[in-house]
Design an enzyme around this catalytic site. Sequence first.
Site, short mmCIF file in Angstrom:
data_model
loop_
_atom_site.label_atom_id
_atom_site.label_comp_id
_atom_site.label_asym_id
_atom_site.label_seq_id
_atom_site.Cartn_x
_atom_site.Cartn_y
_atom_site.Cartn_z
N GLU A 145 0.80 -1.22 0.00
CA GLU A 145 0.00 0.00 0.00
C GLU A 145 0.84 1.28 0.00
O GLU A 145 0.84 2.04 0.99
CB GLU A 145 -0.97 0.00 1.18
N CYS A 155 13.40 14.55 1.46
CA CYS A 155 12.33 14.86 0.52
C CYS A 155 12.51 16.27 -0.05
O CYS A 155 12.25 16.51 -1.23
CB CYS A 155 10.97 14.72 1.20
N GLU A 300 -6.82 -7.55 -1.34
CA GLU A 300 -7.26 -7.61 0.05
C GLU A 300 -8.68 -7.09 0.17
O GLU A 300 -9.02 -6.08 -0.46
CB GLU A 300 -6.42 -6.66 0.94
C1 GLA Z 1 -4.41 -2.78 4.58
C2 GLA Z 1 -3.09 -3.45 4.75
C3 GLA Z 1 -3.14 -4.66 5.60
C4 GLA Z 1 -4.07 -4.45 6.76
C5 GLA Z 1 -5.41 -4.09 6.26
C6 GLA Z 1 -6.39 -3.95 7.38
O1 GLA Z 1 -5.06 -3.08 3.43
O2 GLA Z 1 -2.44 -3.73 3.54
O3 GLA Z 1 -1.84 -4.89 6.06
O4 GLA Z 1 -3.59 -3.42 7.56
O5 GLA Z 1 -5.33 -2.87 5.59
O6 GLA Z 1 -7.59 -3.41 6.97
ZN ZN Z 2 11.25 12.29 3.65
#
Ligand code: GLA
Ligand code: ZN
Length: 559
Positions: A145, A155, A300
């Site tokens: 993510e 930065c 996910e």
């Molecule tokens: C994200 C993360 C996971 C977890 C979920 C929980 O999508 O990638 O590691 O934290 O959220 O909702």
């Molecule tokens: Zn930084």
Amino acid sequence: MSGLYFGGDYNPDQWPENLWAQDFALMRKASVNLVTVGVFSWSRLQPAPDHLDFGWLDRVLDGLHTAGVGVCLATPTASPPPWFTRLHPDALPVTRQGVRLSHGSRDAYCINAPAYRQASVRIAAELADRYREHPALRLWHVHNEYGTSCFCAHCEHAFRNWLRERHGDLDALNDAWSTAFWSQRYGRWDEILPPRATQYRSNPAQELDYRRFLSDSMVRHFREQRNVLAGQAPVTTNFVLGDWVPVDHASFAREVDLVAVDHYPSTVDAAQAERAFAADRARGWARAAGHPDGHWLLMEHAPGAIQADGVVQSLPKGSIAEAAETYLARGAVGIMYFQWRASRGGAEQWHPAMIPHEGPDSPVFDEVTRLGAALSTRTPVVVDAEVALIYDEQTMWAWQGDHLPTRHLNYEGLAVRWHAALTAVHRTVDVVPPGADLRHYRLVVAPALFLMSAATHAWLRSCTADIVLTAACGAVDEHARVTPGSLDDLIGARVITRRWLPPSESVALADGRTAGLCFETLQPTTARVLITTADGSPAVIRNRRVTYTAAPDLVELVT
Ligand code: GLA
Ligand code: ZN
């Protein structure tokens, strides 16, 4: 693979090894064929700077392979270990307010810190060397993510270099950022800073360029890992959707072999509409990035519950399959959850899981098992869409900020409404970014496309499909400078005034509908008036193939 993926995040390193055999057996029972391993395993894989420990991961991958379960192997770079932070405190992220965050959660890194970038490539290369030939490997999952913002000194320097590339010289930057306003004119590059906390409103152009810069920084971090991983297995990362995310996923999608998204609806009532919108966005990114089948992976989501209004709310029986069908009908090549087994400790111990705390003898696992069996004989769908809805993340950023004439225009919420109305009539709708190939569509709808660069203007004008544009489209350029009349030629009318409406106010149309958020007074030149307000001013006009609505929320128009 010709079938569908089914599985989720599997974190065996967070459990005693004597449980693994049971996990593998239960995965078989649930027809799981793909698990994401190692997302947060850096401190286990590299317990000290010069000590690597892959033995446990060898046993996990071998065990999964024997059980017939494929592996989506993650690089663990979203969570550097404590020793890394101890050695490189300068690699911790710094907030807009100048607070250096601490270790103790996750994502404790600055994407531009040289030590972090080097350590990321190193651990990715070690994983690649060891597992690129492993028979269980199906997919590489880089990082987790992408989305962590930082405002630190690393930065700052990287931002200046990025700005030099983008603007060329300071005059161009001063012009693009409208620095004549409030005496912000820059005389030297080293005067330019990230948009840190300011006394009053910040410069909107600086904010936009900073998000673009962070997005490019994350893409660069991804590429560095992809370069060492690339081989037989495709490489991806899991996109997180949200207004806080400084990532332009439309461009990021061009870097991955398979678009993968995480999706967590924010409401229970509108969950299906949110899922449909997210799925159609994922497919749109895939198509715009040059994958005509529009296939994407749901990496996910939460099985059987939604966290909304501060509560983890369980969904009724049947919801797990219902959610999966929504994604699959929109081109998902797999249904994956976070996570396989609910954690007993840690910050996400109450997060839903395929195997809840109560164990496999539970309604959720039962539902998961039935779904796995049902999906095991199916294949991905190729969605055929004649309608495109334009959704632009840079416009979503531009709709943020305290300088705007309204804080009530929720761009994503509005897009979801248009999307729901369009899908009700046209069944399938691709949600695509500006610049996408529009040749296959009959109808293109772009609600509240506020930020329009010269390239976006040219792209819209080259579109041969019917187009629906709304009030507030093209109001600013890519540097958030107001561009009055920028669409007049296309819509065949002049926008004389734009009135921003408080939530309590609306404009009544002749046919009884109401318009809100903002209302434009239009003076047609070549356009015909299709619908008027109750007092006779144009509400919907048409100029050849372009329909234009005087308010952004005249959603029912499409029905
Ligand atoms: C994200 C993360 C996971 C977890 C979920 C929980 O999508 O990638 O590691 O934290 O959220 O909702
Ligand atoms: Zn930084």
